[in-house]
Scaffold this active site. Structure first.
Site, PDB file in Angstrom:
ATOM      1  N   HIS A  84       0.830  -1.207   0.000  1.00 45.31           N
ATOM      2  CA  HIS A  84       0.000   0.000   0.000  1.00 45.31           C
ATOM      3  C   HIS A  84       0.866   1.259   0.000  1.00 45.31           C
ATOM      4  O   HIS A  84       0.614   2.200  -0.769  1.00 45.31           O
ATOM      5  CB  HIS A  84      -0.921  -0.025   1.221  1.00 45.31           C
ATOM      6  CG  HIS A  84      -1.671   1.249   1.446  1.00 45.31           C
ATOM      7  ND1 HIS A  84      -2.910   1.490   0.892  1.00 45.31           N
ATOM      8  CD2 HIS A  84      -1.351   2.361   2.170  1.00 45.31           C
ATOM      9  CE1 HIS A  84      -3.318   2.700   1.268  1.00 45.31           C
ATOM     10  NE2 HIS A  84      -2.395   3.248   2.035  1.00 45.31           N
ATOM     11  N   GLU A  85       1.898   1.277   0.853  1.00 46.12           N
ATOM     12  CA  GLU A  85       2.741   2.474   0.953  1.00 46.12           C
ATOM     13  C   GLU A  85       3.601   2.667  -0.296  1.00 46.12           C
ATOM     14  O   GLU A  85       3.786   3.801  -0.759  1.00 46.12           O
ATOM     15  CB  GLU A  85       3.623   2.380   2.201  1.00 46.12           C
ATOM     16  CG  GLU A  85       2.847   2.312   3.501  1.00 46.12           C
ATOM     17  CD  GLU A  85       1.950   3.518   3.724  1.00 46.12           C
ATOM     18  OE1 GLU A  85       2.276   4.596   3.187  1.00 46.12           O
ATOM     19  OE2 GLU A  85       0.924   3.389   4.407  1.00 46.12           O
ATOM     20  N   GLU A 130      -6.161   6.899  -1.135  1.00 49.61           N
ATOM     21  CA  GLU A 130      -5.974   5.720  -0.290  1.00 49.61           C
ATOM     22  C   GLU A 130      -6.574   4.469  -0.941  1.00 49.61           C
ATOM     23  O   GLU A 130      -5.966   3.395  -0.912  1.00 49.61           O
ATOM     24  CB  GLU A 130      -6.610   5.962   1.084  1.00 49.61           C
ATOM     25  CG  GLU A 130      -5.927   7.032   1.911  1.00 49.61           C
ATOM     26  CD  GLU A 130      -4.493   6.667   2.257  1.00 49.61           C
ATOM     27  OE1 GLU A 130      -4.222   5.465   2.455  1.00 49.61           O
ATOM     28  OE2 GLU A 130      -3.648   7.578   2.326  1.00 49.61           O
TER      29      GLU A 130
END
Length: 410
Positions: free
Chosen positions: A260-261, A314
């Protein structure tokens, strides 16, 4: 000698005598018509009766006044509000130029096709990442785990699989990281971030290599068990707090977090956020110039633009990160379990409402991940290690037993 009458009585007699004299001099038929006219006279209005009616803009000093058709005269309002005809033209030219600049700096995210505004180049983005890296390392200098620490090694292994399997560069080894950390100042010394250079250009980041296959990623682990977080800075700087490791629970869970990051950097979300701040500032200036309250303007822009865009970024990072971890042969189905553990660590499942947050609600993230799961599983099956995933997982368990791994590291 007779008594003299009082002054008031004398005045009354004189007035009566005078009125009788005037009446005697008038014609006999004069008084009745005059009396009749006075009795029959009616009161006439000079204007028609008015009734209250709804007006969209009140006719106060700060609002548009009605024009000839009864509608608000917006041109007069703008001219009065902005300071004359010339000011209105200047504002119009400025807004038109800003609109052209906005349209010419629209691009699509390669991984998702989403259209977004971005006008920060990679050199500026990397320079901001470098400055933030120095500040973060200075702040947590006493909490950094050594590169040869078991936790640092394990986190670096997961990051290496994600980055190198997608051709995003290479991860520096423990020896290289020791050399890097040896150059970090213990207290401060990272220099100030010149935001003018970052936003307007001219930073030293132009000397850096561009993101891609040449990027050399660095992994830092910070021993802070109260902080459940991890983040990646532009230029390939990965920071993981030990507080996120119990929530991750295993390599697949950690791959969910790191994927995700890393996805934020793949999609260049930091540069997009810096660019959107310029748009928010410009819109806020225009709305406040037109008379909107400063506080209301900020709330409007926050809830209508800033927070929705943040949640969109996100969700996009969840989508790209799921693909990255699947391509690296991690189990994508563990991603939903990881977010379930995150909800439990926050004290419950939480409400499925996120309009006040920068991140989607955990339950919404889980539903989205479940929707994307079939594609993620197919990516994993098509990857080079797709046929040997179970054997590879067994090999990792053999060199690092699950029990010891869970208790001593996570």
């Amino acid at each position: 000698m007779s008594a003299r009458p009082p002054p008031g009585l004398m005045f009354a007699r004189l007035a009566t005598t005078a009125f009788s004299g005037i009446r005697a001099t008038l014609p006999r038929n004069t008084l009745p018509p005059l009396r009749q006219n006075l009795a029959s006279r009616t009161i006439h209005r000079s204007t028609a009766a008015r009734f209250p009616k709804y007006e969209r803009f009140p006719t106060g000093s700060g609002s548009p006044s009605p024009g000839p058709s009864g509608r608000p005269d917006l041109w007069s309002y703008l001219r009065r509000r902005l300071g004359g005809d010339r000011a209105v033209y200047v504002y119009g030219i400025g807004i038109g130029g800003a609109g052209i600049y906005y349209v010419t700096h629209l691009e699509r995210v390669p991984e998702t096709g989403r259209l977004r505004f971005i006008d920060v180049d990679e050199a500026q983005e990397r320079e901001l990442g470098r400055q933030t890296q120095l500040q973060t390392l200075s702040e947590y200098s006493t909490a950094l785990l050594p590169p040869n620490h078991p936790v640092s090694k394990r986190v670096r292994q997961v990051a290496t699989r994600i980055i190198e399997s997608s051709g995003l560069g290479r991860v520096k080894t423990g020896g290289e990281m020791s050399a890097v950390e040896g150059k970090v100042p213990a207290f401060g010394g990272g220099g100030e971030v010149d935001m003018g250079e970052i936003f307007m250009g001219g930073a030293d980041g132009g000397k850096e290599v561009r993101e891609g296959k040449e990027t050399e990623w660095e992994v830092y682990v910070i021993d802070d068990r109260k902080t459940k977080n991890a983040f990646v800075l532009p230029g390939g700087k990965i920071f993981v707090f030990t507080g996120i490791l119990p929530v991750s629970a295993n390599d697949d869970g950690l791959a969910t977090v790191l994927g995700h990051e890393v996805a934020h950097q793949v999609a260049r979300h930091p540069a997009e956020r810096m660019s959107s701040m310029k748009v928010l500032f410009a819109l806020g200036f225009i709305l406040e110039s037109l008379g909107l309250d400063v506080g209301f303007t900020r709330l409007l822009l926050t809830f209508m633009l800033q927070l929705p865009n943040s949640r969109k970024n996100e969700s996009e990072a969840d989508f790209i990160g799921l693909r990255l971890m699947s391509k690296a042969c991690f189990n994508p189905s563990e991603s939903t379990k990881m977010w379930q553990r995150m909800s439990e660590s926050e004290g419950g499942k939480g409400l499925n409402v996120d309009f006040l947050s920068t991140h989607p609600a955990n339950q919404k993230r889980i539903k989205q991940l479940e929707k994307w799961m079939p594609e993620a599983l197919s990516i994993r099956a098509a990857s080079p290690c797709g046929q040997t995933t179970s054997q590879f997982g067994g090999f990792l368990d053999a060199i690092n037993p699950v029990g010891t791994y869970s208790q001593s590291i996570w």
